[in-house]
Design an enzyme around this catalytic site. Structure first.
Site, mmCIF file in Angstrom:
data_model
loop_
_atom_site.group_PDB
_atom_site.id
_atom_site.type_symbol
_atom_site.label_atom_id
_atom_site.label_comp_id
_atom_site.label_asym_id
_atom_site.label_seq_id
_atom_site.Cartn_x
_atom_site.Cartn_y
_atom_site.Cartn_z
ATOM 1 N N SER A 1 -0.404 -3.659 13.148
ATOM 2 C CA SER A 1 -0.174 -2.245 12.846
ATOM 3 C C SER A 1 0.599 -1.547 13.954
ATOM 4 O O SER A 1 0.381 -1.798 15.135
ATOM 5 C CB SER A 1 -1.510 -1.529 12.654
ATOM 6 O OG SER A 1 -2.170 -2.036 11.531
ATOM 7 N N THR B 1 12.112 -5.830 15.882
ATOM 8 C CA THR B 1 13.533 -5.737 16.215
ATOM 9 C C THR B 1 14.206 -7.104 16.288
ATOM 10 O O THR B 1 15.416 -7.177 16.435
ATOM 11 C CB THR B 1 13.726 -5.033 17.568
ATOM 12 O OG1 THR B 1 13.029 -5.781 18.578
ATOM 13 C CG2 THR B 1 13.209 -3.604 17.523
ATOM 14 N N ASN C 1 0.843 -1.184 0.000
ATOM 15 C CA ASN C 1 0.000 0.000 0.000
ATOM 16 C C ASN C 1 0.887 1.246 0.000
ATOM 17 O O ASN C 1 2.108 1.148 0.003
ATOM 18 C CB ASN C 1 -0.938 -0.045 1.214
ATOM 19 C CG ASN C 1 -2.275 0.583 0.927
ATOM 20 O OD1 ASN C 1 -2.347 1.638 0.306
ATOM 21 N ND2 ASN C 1 -3.337 -0.049 1.374
ATOM 22 N N HIS D 1 23.431 3.644 10.685
ATOM 23 C CA HIS D 1 24.573 4.561 10.744
ATOM 24 C C HIS D 1 25.467 4.192 11.926
ATOM 25 O O HIS D 1 25.016 3.576 12.895
ATOM 26 C CB HIS D 1 24.094 6.002 10.893
ATOM 27 C CG HIS D 1 23.299 6.483 9.725
ATOM 28 N ND1 HIS D 1 23.880 6.774 8.510
ATOM 29 C CD2 HIS D 1 21.979 6.717 9.571
ATOM 30 C CE1 HIS D 1 22.958 7.164 7.663
ATOM 31 N NE2 HIS D 1 21.787 7.138 8.280
#
Length: 196
Positions: free
Chosen positions: A161, A166, A86, A116
């Site tokens: 949702s 992780t 979507n 990073h």
């Protein structure tokens, strides 16, 4: 160092320089091709898939991204058949992204493989490191989910949702939360009897 050598560093999990001219040019190419893909809305599916094949490493038939879709490079993304994302899908693909067949991504899903450097001086100099993301077959990822580097989501899983993934999600489960964790398994009791 040429682009393929830098790509090998990314895919191998080594620290790489995110600020090289080659990677900057590769990101610009991805923007150009995603913009071309967005402008092709309404054209035949085959024409749109041709654009995706120029952008991504591999694309199965029936793949569709609703506008807008953005990726960092594109050339490290493999997508199976009957894929649907979507609107507002974002994929940072330095570490490689593999997505199986019949996968559904809700609105505003982000898949991130790059990270990073923690050291501020290294970070300012462009140091990054990436880990792959793998999503199995028949997975449904709900709206606003963020999938972090190095995660695998197993076949048939559902991610609720707003979740932040992780760590790995096993197959055949519903997971949700921040961080996402397994809520329960998917069982025969979940069948509704729907017949297409």
């Amino acid at each position: 160092m040429d682009l393929e050598a830098q790509r090998a560093l990314m895919l191998g999990g080594a620290v790489y320089n995110d600020l090289t001219p080659e990677l900057i040019a590769a990101r610009a190419r991805a923007v150009e091709l995603t913009d071309t893909y967005h402008r092709s809305l309404g054209e035949p599916a085959e024409a749109r898939e041709t654009i995706l094949r120029r952008l991504l490493k591999s694309v199965g038939p029936g793949a569709l991204f609703e506008p807008s879709f953005r990726c960092e490079f594109g050339f490290n993304i493999s997508i199976g058949h009957s894929f649907y994302a979507n609107f507002d899908c974002v994929i940072l693909d330095g570490g490689g992204v593999e997505i199986g067949d019949h996968v559904l991504l809700g609105p505003r899903v982000g898949i991130y493989t790059a990270n990073h450097a923690i050291d501020p001086i290294e970070r300012a100099a462009g140091a990054c490191q990436a880990k792959p993301v793998r999503i199995g077959n028949r997975v449904w990822v709900g709206a606003g989910v963020h999938i972090n580097p190095g995660v695998t989501i197993g076949d048939n899983a559902i991610v609720g949702s707003g979740s932040v993934v992780t760590r790995d999600i096993p197959p055949n489960v519903i997971a949700a939360g921040v961080p996402a964790q397994v809520i329960r398994g998917i069982t025969e009791a979940d069948r509704t009897g729907f017949q297409p």
